[in-house]
Every structure is written in structure tokens, then in C-alpha cells.
Design a protein around this motif. Structure first.
Motif, short mmCIF file in Angstrom:
data_model
loop_
_atom_site.label_atom_id
_atom_site.label_comp_id
_atom_site.label_asym_id
_atom_site.label_seq_id
_atom_site.Cartn_x
_atom_site.Cartn_y
_atom_site.Cartn_z
N MET A 44 0.81 -1.21 0.00
CA MET A 44 0.00 0.00 0.00
C MET A 44 0.85 1.27 0.00
SD MET A 44 -3.04 -1.11 -0.28
CE MET A 44 -3.85 0.48 -0.13
N ASN A 45 2.01 1.22 0.65
CA ASN A 45 2.84 2.42 0.76
C ASN A 45 4.15 2.04 1.44
OD1 ASN A 45 1.13 2.24 3.33
ND2 ASN A 45 2.70 3.72 3.92
N PHE A 46 5.08 2.97 1.42
CA PHE A 46 6.30 2.87 2.21
C PHE A 46 6.48 4.24 2.84
CE2 PHE A 46 10.92 3.12 2.85
CZ PHE A 46 11.14 1.94 3.54
N GLY A 47 6.08 4.36 4.12
CA GLY A 47 6.04 5.67 4.75
C GLY A 47 5.11 6.57 3.94
N GLY A 194 13.53 5.77 6.78
CA GLY A 194 13.71 4.63 5.90
C GLY A 194 14.14 5.09 4.52
N VAL A 195 14.73 4.17 3.78
CA VAL A 195 15.15 4.45 2.41
C VAL A 195 14.39 3.53 1.46
CG1 VAL A 195 17.02 4.00 0.75
CG2 VAL A 195 17.43 5.46 2.73
N TRP A 196 13.85 4.11 0.40
CA TRP A 196 13.39 3.32 -0.74
C TRP A 196 14.35 3.56 -1.88
CZ3 TRP A 196 9.79 -0.43 -1.19
CH2 TRP A 196 9.61 -0.95 -2.48
N LEU A 236 16.87 5.96 -8.21
CA LEU A 236 16.18 6.95 -7.41
C LEU A 236 16.27 6.51 -5.96
CD1 LEU A 236 12.92 7.40 -9.53
CD2 LEU A 236 14.75 9.08 -9.27
N LEU A 237 16.54 7.45 -5.05
CA LEU A 237 16.63 7.13 -3.63
C LEU A 237 15.75 8.10 -2.85
CD1 LEU A 237 19.69 6.03 -1.58
CD2 LEU A 237 18.25 7.89 -0.70
N PHE A 238 14.85 7.53 -2.05
CA PHE A 238 13.94 8.30 -1.20
C PHE A 238 14.32 8.09 0.26
CE2 PHE A 238 11.86 7.27 -5.10
CZ PHE A 238 10.99 8.29 -5.39
N ASP A 239 14.65 9.15 0.95
CA ASP A 239 14.93 9.14 2.39
C ASP A 239 13.69 9.71 3.07
OD1 ASP A 239 15.69 9.82 5.00
OD2 ASP A 239 17.73 10.38 4.42
N LEU A 240 12.96 8.85 3.81
CA LEU A 240 11.60 9.16 4.24
C LEU A 240 11.44 9.10 5.75
CD1 LEU A 240 9.94 6.87 1.58
CD2 LEU A 240 10.04 9.36 1.47
N GLY A 241 10.71 10.04 6.31
CA GLY A 241 10.31 9.97 7.71
C GLY A 241 9.19 8.95 7.87
N ASN A 243 7.65 7.91 10.50
CA ASN A 243 6.63 8.21 11.50
C ASN A 243 5.96 9.56 11.23
OD1 ASN A 243 7.31 5.86 12.91
ND2 ASN A 243 8.94 6.91 14.04
N THR A 244 6.11 10.06 10.03
CA THR A 244 5.53 11.35 9.68
C THR A 244 4.01 11.28 9.65
OG1 THR A 244 7.47 11.84 8.32
CG2 THR A 244 5.49 13.16 7.93
N PRO A 245 3.31 12.21 10.34
CA PRO A 245 1.84 12.22 10.24
C PRO A 245 1.42 12.41 8.79
CG PRO A 245 2.61 13.70 11.98
CD PRO A 245 3.82 13.27 11.20
#
Length: 248
Positions: A44-47, A194-196, A236-241, A243-245
Motif C-alpha cells: 500500500m505504501n512505504f512511509g 527509511g530508504v526506498w 532513485l533514492l527516497f529518504d523518508l520519515g 513516523n511522519t503524520p
């Protein structure tokens, strides 16, 4: 834990062949996460990264006008040229190595995306969920030449627009890079992030997994990732929070 020690990560692996797929004739959709008619509760998602669709738009074809609201839309051009037009008066061509960021805003917007050229257009489109509401419409494009991205990551998107990047309404840093066979990349993560990593083309070993064109991997619960490139590659690299609301 010592600050520079290595912690074994938690991994979520997505092989290219296992993605959702739709073929409309004029374009195909390879869907990493559930999207449109494709539904998989495990994907469904990653962060805040909610949608990742790879597609190839045939010459003189495209997506007619359609609406978006409360979403951050990123489009990264791999090959060819995509022409964008929206209800706020923007009309622009986006070229290979270029990324477009549209904050659709809480009031929403309408846009179209067409390939007006003879070459097949190849792109990745990603949707990220805002971490605040309301948001306002905004439009950005950013391009780096191939040599600027060679052997390193270039920052396209950040929450604060640092280093000339495009500002986004969620806790995400988005990079692209090109690498040669034998190159290595070390990336440090802060806690609760996290990283995608998406392999646009090529081959790379990361977190003990060999990834190839179209493969993606989500990595959490570690303070560093190491990538070893086994082929000429683009990522492509995504650095994601994590626990972000999110307002969705």
C-alpha cells in the motif's frame, strides 16, 4: 550503539516482475504499490511514499486532463520528453534527467501529460502524502546533467528546499544518481527514517540483495546502507520519515 556502527536492516523487497501491470496500448503501467485497479494489501505504501508507477508513453499519446488534490506528485523522466499543462497556467516540457514536483494543494488542480514526440517517453511517477493540511498549489522543475549525477546522488526534493532542491509538503528527501560498474555508495540514515531505492536501470547489491532494472527495496531500522554497483546504473533514492503524520 556507536554512532558509526552498522545495524542489520529490515528489508521490503519488490521485484520488477511482481509489480502490478496494466497495458493500455498507448501506455503501460508498472505499479510498485496499489494503484488504480491494482490492489495488494501488502503493498500500500512505504512511509509517505504512496504511489510509484513506471510507464512508457507511446508517441503522440498521453494522459488527458484529470484532477489531483492533497498529494505531492513527482515525475522523473528517464527518456524522451513529457509535456505538462495545468489549470494554473503552467505549460512545460520535462526532459530526461529532469524531475517535476507538483503540490496539488487542498483546493486541487487539473493537468494533462502528453508525449508529442516520435520517441517513446519513459518516466516514473510517484505520489507522496502531505504531512500537513491545508496545502497550496505549487509547481517546480529541476534538472541535472548526466555528468553532474555521475558517481553521486543529487538532491531533487526536500522539505525545506535546501541546496536549491524543490520544496515538498512532507518529510522526504529525493535523490537521483548514475553509477558505473564497481562504484560504491554509502548512505547514512537518521533514526526513524527509511530508504526506498528504485533501480531505474542497471544492477546493484544492497542489503545482501542483488537488484536489477525495475526492482525496488525499502530499508528501515538501520543507520546506514551500502550499495555496490555491478553495472552502469541509474537509481532513485527516497529518504523518508517513517513516523511522519499523514493526512490520508
Amino acid at each position: 550503539m556507536v554512532a558509526n556502527s552498522f545495524q542489520r536492516p529490515t528489508v521490503k523487497l519488490r521485484r520488477s516482475r511482481d509489480r502490478g501491470f496494466e497495458d493500455f496500448g498507448w501506455t503501460d503501467n508498472w505499479m510498485t504499490f496499489s494503484f488504480g485497479s491494482y490492489r495488494d494489501p501488502d503493498w500500500m505504501n512505504f512511509g509517505p511514499l504512496r504511489v510509484m508507477v513506471e510507464n512508457h508513453i507511446q508517441p503522440h499519446s498521453g494522459f488527458p486532463s484529470h484532477p489531483h488534490r492533497d498529494v505531492e506528485v513527482l515525475t522523473y523522466i528517464v527518456a524522451g520528453t513529457l509535456t505538462h499543462q495545468d489549470s494554473f497556467g503552467h505549460q512545460a516540457e520535462i526532459h530526461a534527467g529532469e524531475m517535476q514536483l507538483i503540490s496539488a494543494g487542498s483546493q486541487g488542480m487539473i493537468h494533462s501529460e502528453y508525449n508529442h514526440h516520435e520517441q517513446i517517453e519513459h518516466n516514473y511517477q510517484m505520489w507522496l502524502i502531505p504531512d500537513r493540511a491545508p496545502t497550496r498549489f505549487s509547481y517546480h522543475q529541476l534538472q541535472f546533467a548526466d555528468h553532474e549525477r555521475q558517481g553521486c546522488l543529487k538532491l531533487y526534493v526536500s522539505p525545506d528546499g535546501r541546496d536549491g532542491s524543490m520544496p515538498i509538503n512532507t518529510d522526504a528527501l529525493v535523490y537521483s544518481g548514475r553509477f558505473e560498474t564497481g562504484d560504491r555508495l554509502s548512505y547514512t540514515l537518521k533514526p526513524s527514517r527509511g530508504v526506498w531505492l528504485q533501480v531505474v536501470k542497471g544492477g546493484v547489491k544492497v542489503a545482501d540483495h542483488h537488484l536489477f532494472t525495475g526492482d525496488g527495496i525499502g530499508i528501515t531500522e538501520t543507520n546506514r546502507i551500502e550499495a555496490n554497483f555491478a553495472d552502469c546504473s541509474e537509481i532513485l533514492l527516497f529518504d523518508l520519515g517513517m513516523n511522519t503524520p499523514r493526512i490520508w
